[in-house]
Design an enzyme around this catalytic site. Structure first.
Site, short mmCIF file in Angstrom:
data_model
loop_
_atom_site.label_atom_id
_atom_site.label_comp_id
_atom_site.label_asym_id
_atom_site.label_seq_id
_atom_site.Cartn_x
_atom_site.Cartn_y
_atom_site.Cartn_z
N GLY A 8 -7.69 -0.48 -1.54
CA GLY A 8 -6.61 -1.33 -2.06
C GLY A 8 -6.35 -2.50 -1.13
O GLY A 8 -5.22 -3.00 -1.04
N ASP A 53 -14.06 1.55 -5.71
CA ASP A 53 -13.10 2.04 -6.69
C ASP A 53 -12.83 3.50 -6.33
O ASP A 53 -13.74 4.33 -6.37
CB ASP A 53 -13.75 1.91 -8.09
CG ASP A 53 -12.84 2.43 -9.18
OD1 ASP A 53 -11.82 3.08 -8.86
OD2 ASP A 53 -13.16 2.20 -10.36
N TYR A 142 4.88 7.65 -12.18
CA TYR A 142 4.68 7.22 -10.79
C TYR A 142 5.21 8.30 -9.84
O TYR A 142 4.53 8.72 -8.90
CB TYR A 142 5.42 5.91 -10.58
CG TYR A 142 5.24 5.28 -9.22
CD1 TYR A 142 3.99 4.86 -8.78
CD2 TYR A 142 6.34 5.07 -8.38
CE1 TYR A 142 3.84 4.25 -7.55
CE2 TYR A 142 6.19 4.45 -7.15
CZ TYR A 142 4.95 4.04 -6.73
OH TYR A 142 4.80 3.43 -5.51
N LYS A 146 3.38 10.67 -7.10
CA LYS A 146 3.73 10.55 -5.68
C LYS A 146 4.09 11.92 -5.09
O LYS A 146 3.68 12.24 -3.98
CB LYS A 146 4.89 9.55 -5.49
CG LYS A 146 4.45 8.11 -5.67
CD LYS A 146 3.46 7.70 -4.59
CE LYS A 146 2.71 6.45 -4.89
NZ LYS A 146 1.63 6.13 -3.94
#
Ligand code: AKB
Length: 316
Positions: A8, A53, A142, A146
């Site tokens: 990322g 990726d 999300y 997490k």
């Protein structure tokens, strides 16, 4: 010298963390891993860049083997608002991607930094002074990814001895790369729009308090935790870390001090508002302070001043 991979690396935190790590450990020792977004010339030309990726386990393994990586800063993730729009993609990237990275780390004995988020909390979490160890029943995809990620990192440490570490980041405010689809993005956009237009339309309601942090502190948190003495760590993953907590009115008032003609109106996005309402008003980050000396430098006033100074030059 330690060899590091940042996944990322083209994203909001990754782009600045990669440059900070290159500064500290030497440019050739830090591999920037991005999916397909084009890296900035600075990122591309200052050290190795690989297309990675994280949902492709073989690609992660190949990069780790090729560069003999010792530590992975795994920043590839889908943020909260995009995750609500595309929960399947969020699961794939945030869970399958993390699993791939942890498996490669297990096989190749890499340390791993994995950011969690204030999104790991939910509506039944105590919202004021949210403790380090408390109820976590998020109601967003999300948040689900997490919490599962935090647990997976704990598991890989306990079961396989992988040196996993991580923090629960609040909203991150920065001026190099824009955030991509979070609930706290408004706290970045407000600065760009104040300088460009002198006005901003906020997607969260007045009174919506959230934890926030300026990018230099976010980078410091990641590096300090990875360098912390493991003997002092009672927790490993998911340390609450915060630097400031404010609502849209408070940040707008701070911007107005620096851009006197600035005005703000509201056009509330129900999806982002519901997400924000389920997150803490402010967290207790005492465990991070005690176990590895967490101490942020920037508060709302110093962050806003620096943001306006940097962006005024950048957008001139
Ligand atoms: C988001 O808003 O999704 C992120 C976060 C707080 O995790 N910035």
């Amino acid at each position: 010298m330690e060899k590091i991979l940042v996944t990322g690396a083209v994203g909001q935190i990754g782009s600045e963390l990669t440059m900070a790590l290159r500064e500290r450990f030497g440019s050739n020792n830090v591999v920037a891993g991005g999916r397909k977004t084009k890296p900035s010339p600075e990122l591309r030309d200052s050290g190795p860049f690989e297309i990675v990726d994280c949902t492709d386990a073989a690609a992660v393994a190949k990069t780790v083997e090729k560069h003999k990586i010792d530590a992975i800063y795994h920043l590839a993730a889908i943020l909260s608002a995009v995750a609500e729009a595309n929960p399947q993609l969020a699961w794939k990237v945030n869970i399958d991607g993390l699993y791939n990275v942890l498996e490669v780390a297990r096989e190749h004995k890499c340390a791993v930094f994995v950011p969690s988020s204030i999104g790991a909390f939910g509506p039944s979490t105590p919202p004021d002074g949210t403790p380090q160890d408390t109820i976590q029943r998020p109601n967003t995809m999300y948040g689900v990814t997490k919490v599962a990620g935090e647990l997976l990192c704990d598991y890989y440490h306990k079961r396989f001895g992988v040196d996993t570490r991580g923090v629960r980041y609040p909203g991150i405010i920065s001026n190099v790369t824009l955030p991509g689809g979070g609930t706290t993005d408004y706290a970045v956009e407000i600065f760009y729009e104040a300088i460009k237009q002198g006005k901003y339309t906020c997607c969260l309601k007045a009174g919506t308090k959230l934890d926030m942090m300026y990018m230099p502190d976010a980078i410091k948190a990641a590096i300090d935790l990875m360098e912390a003495d493991p003997a002092r760590l009672k927790h490993r993953n998911a340390f609450n870390v915060t630097a400031m907590s404010f609502d849209p009115e408070e940040i707008a008032a701070e911007v107005k001090k620096l851009v006197p003609n600035f005005t703000m109106t509201y056009d509330v996005d129900p999806v982002r508002q519901a997400i924000a309402d389920s997150w803490p008003n402010y967290m207790d980050d005492g465990a991070a302070r005690e176990e590895w000396g967490w101490n942020p430098e920037y508060d709302l006033t110093t962050m806003a001043k620096d943001m306006i100074e940097v962006l005024s030059k950048k957008l001139a």
